[in-house]
Design a protein around this motif. Structure first.
Motif, PDB file in Angstrom:
ATOM      1  N   VAL A 167       0.860  -1.187   0.000  1.00  0.00           N
ATOM      2  CA  VAL A 167       0.000   0.000   0.000  1.00  0.00           C
ATOM      3  C   VAL A 167       0.894   1.235   0.000  1.00  0.00           C
ATOM      4  O   VAL A 167       1.784   1.371   0.854  1.00  0.00           O
ATOM      5  N   THR A 223      -3.403  -1.646  12.283  1.00  0.00           N
ATOM      6  CA  THR A 223      -3.332  -1.484  10.829  1.00  0.00           C
ATOM      7  C   THR A 223      -3.866  -0.124  10.391  1.00  0.00           C
ATOM      8  O   THR A 223      -3.452   0.402   9.351  1.00  0.00           O
ATOM      9  N   VAL A 227      -1.896   2.515   7.740  1.00  0.00           N
ATOM     10  CA  VAL A 227      -2.478   3.133   6.541  1.00  0.00           C
ATOM     11  C   VAL A 227      -2.511   4.647   6.676  1.00  0.00           C
ATOM     12  O   VAL A 227      -2.284   5.372   5.697  1.00  0.00           O
ATOM     13  N   VAL A 230       0.829   5.989   5.691  1.00  0.00           N
ATOM     14  CA  VAL A 230       0.998   5.972   4.238  1.00  0.00           C
ATOM     15  C   VAL A 230       0.239   7.141   3.613  1.00  0.00           C
ATOM     16  O   VAL A 230       0.731   7.816   2.697  1.00  0.00           O
ATOM     17  N   THR A 237       3.353   0.370   3.296  1.00  0.00           N
ATOM     18  CA  THR A 237       3.094  -0.719   4.228  1.00  0.00           C
ATOM     19  C   THR A 237       2.677  -1.956   3.448  1.00  0.00           C
ATOM     20  O   THR A 237       2.368  -1.886   2.253  1.00  0.00           O
ATOM     21  N   ALA A 244      -6.373  -4.611   3.051  1.00  0.00           N
ATOM     22  CA  ALA A 244      -5.892  -3.425   2.348  1.00  0.00           C
ATOM     23  C   ALA A 244      -7.011  -2.790   1.532  1.00  0.00           C
ATOM     24  O   ALA A 244      -7.176  -1.560   1.524  1.00  0.00           O
ATOM     25  N   LEU A 247      -9.336  -0.870   3.966  1.00  0.00           N
ATOM     26  CA  LEU A 247      -8.764   0.327   4.569  1.00  0.00           C
ATOM     27  C   LEU A 247      -8.447   1.411   3.537  1.00  0.00           C
ATOM     28  O   LEU A 247      -8.426   2.597   3.867  1.00  0.00           O
ATOM     29  N   CYS A 248      -8.209   1.010   2.293  1.00  0.00           N
ATOM     30  CA  CYS A 248      -7.867   1.983   1.248  1.00  0.00           C
ATOM     31  C   CYS A 248      -9.081   2.495   0.486  1.00  0.00           C
ATOM     32  O   CYS A 248      -8.968   3.452  -0.287  1.00  0.00           O
ATOM     33  N   LYS A 251      -9.869   6.265  -0.484  1.00  0.00           N
ATOM     34  CA  LYS A 251      -8.722   7.093  -0.122  1.00  0.00           C
ATOM     35  C   LYS A 251      -7.762   7.175  -1.311  1.00  0.00           C
ATOM     36  O   LYS A 251      -7.700   6.254  -2.121  1.00  0.00           O
ATOM     37  N   LEU A 253      -4.991   6.209  -2.323  1.00  0.00           N
ATOM     38  CA  LEU A 253      -3.929   5.247  -2.084  1.00  0.00           C
ATOM     39  C   LEU A 253      -3.932   4.200  -3.195  1.00  0.00           C
ATOM     40  O   LEU A 253      -4.970   3.929  -3.801  1.00  0.00           O
ATOM     41  N   MET A 255      -2.748   0.173  -4.396  1.00  0.00           N
ATOM     42  CA  MET A 255      -2.454  -1.177  -3.926  1.00  0.00           C
ATOM     43  C   MET A 255      -1.677  -1.911  -5.011  1.00  0.00           C
ATOM     44  O   MET A 255      -2.127  -1.998  -6.151  1.00  0.00           O
TER      45      MET A 255
END
Length: 297
Positions: A167, A223, A227, A230, A237, A244, A247-248, A251, A253, A255
């Protein structure tokens, strides 16, 4: 007698009269009196006393083993009698490794569709803590790794195998370049779970097999913290793909899948080996079987 056995179990777990009393919702004098009454009933000294708790005597250690069995049997009987006239109801306490929390949510949701009168407490814990909590009757079941460390005499229901994802921010070089391997991360600014977490030990093993020894500049047992770092800085991470994605979601971010190395770790439900299981515990084991067999979305 059962209440006094629960006092002994709590005292052995907390190794402190005040903390044990607090977990039971009683005063310290009540706990001390209860332990002395239990010693009088059994005719042996159970606790080494001094200015503070000094541990259990050999007789206390043997009594603790039987106390756990008796209390567990009593709880099973209570749950069976409740189910016989109220239907499936009660409360389940689950401890879950941090990387499996999204799967814990799936399992509870799947279970609740059929058994809406069962409530849950879900705790995030390291894999070694989960085994200790099972032994101490603090939880009814756990979600943890099934093939990474000795589990002892437990029932297991596999749920999934863990694959890993890097991530990072969308403008990171790992996104702009070609495929990323474990050997590419030697100089990365990593934030990872703390070393006592089994997930971290698995990731460290992948690095070792790739011939690199990167340093984690930030470590956390959360976790969410990983995130967040990051998101707000030039960090990267490594998380299981499913977590992942959760949590992403929404956002800015990226992967980046990492290649599998060897057999992927198995994660699943564990529970104390019992015959018979309580109706509620049997139902959650069956729910895990159903969830594992269901089509993945």
């Amino acid at each position: 007698m059962i209440a006094k056995l629960e006092m002994l179990i709590a005292l052995a777990r907390e190794r402190h009269f005040g903390r044990a009393a607090e977990t039971l919702g009683i005063t310290q004098p009540t706990l001390s009196t209860g332990i002395r009454q239990l010693e009088k009933q059994l005719g042996v000294k159970l606790v080494i006393r001094g200015s503070r708790f000094g541990g259990l005597t050999p007789e206390g250690q043997r009594a603790l083993i039987r106390a756990r069995q008796i209390v567990a049997d009593t709880r099973r009987l209570r749950d069976e009698m409740r189910a016989s006239h109220e239907g499936l109801a009660g409360h389940l306490r689950l401890a879950v490794i941090p990387t499996a929390l999204t799967w814990a949510s799936r399992l509870v949701t799947w279970f609740a569709q059929e058994h809406p009168n069962v409530s849950f407490t879900i705790l995030s814990r390291a894999s070694t803590e989960i085994l200790t909590m099972l032994d101490d009757l603090e939880i009814d079941a756990g979600l943890t790794y099934l093939d990474q460390e000795p589990l002892g005499r437990v029932a297991t229901r596999p749920l999934y195998r863990e694959s890993y994802t890097l991530v990072c921010r969308p403008d990171h070089a790992f996104v702009q370049g070609g495929p990323v391997g474990w050997d590419s991360l030697g100089q990365a600014r990593l934030c990872l779970l703390t070393p006592e977490m089994q997930n971290r030990r698995i990731i460290n093993r992948h690095f070792m097999e790739a011939g690199v020894d990167p340093a984690a500049l930030i470590e956390s047992n959360s976790t969410v913290v990983l995130v967040a770092n990051v998101l707000h800085g030039d960090w990267v991470t490594i998380l299981p793909g499913d977590l992942a994605g959760f949590l992403c979601d929404g956002k800015p971010l990226a992967m980046v899948p990492l290649p599998e190395q060897g057999s992927a770790p198995a994660v699943g439900l564990i529970a104390p080996h019992q015959e018979p299981y309580t109706p509620v515990l049997q139902a959650i084991l069956s729910a895990a079987e159903g969830l594992e067999a269901a089509p993945k979305r």
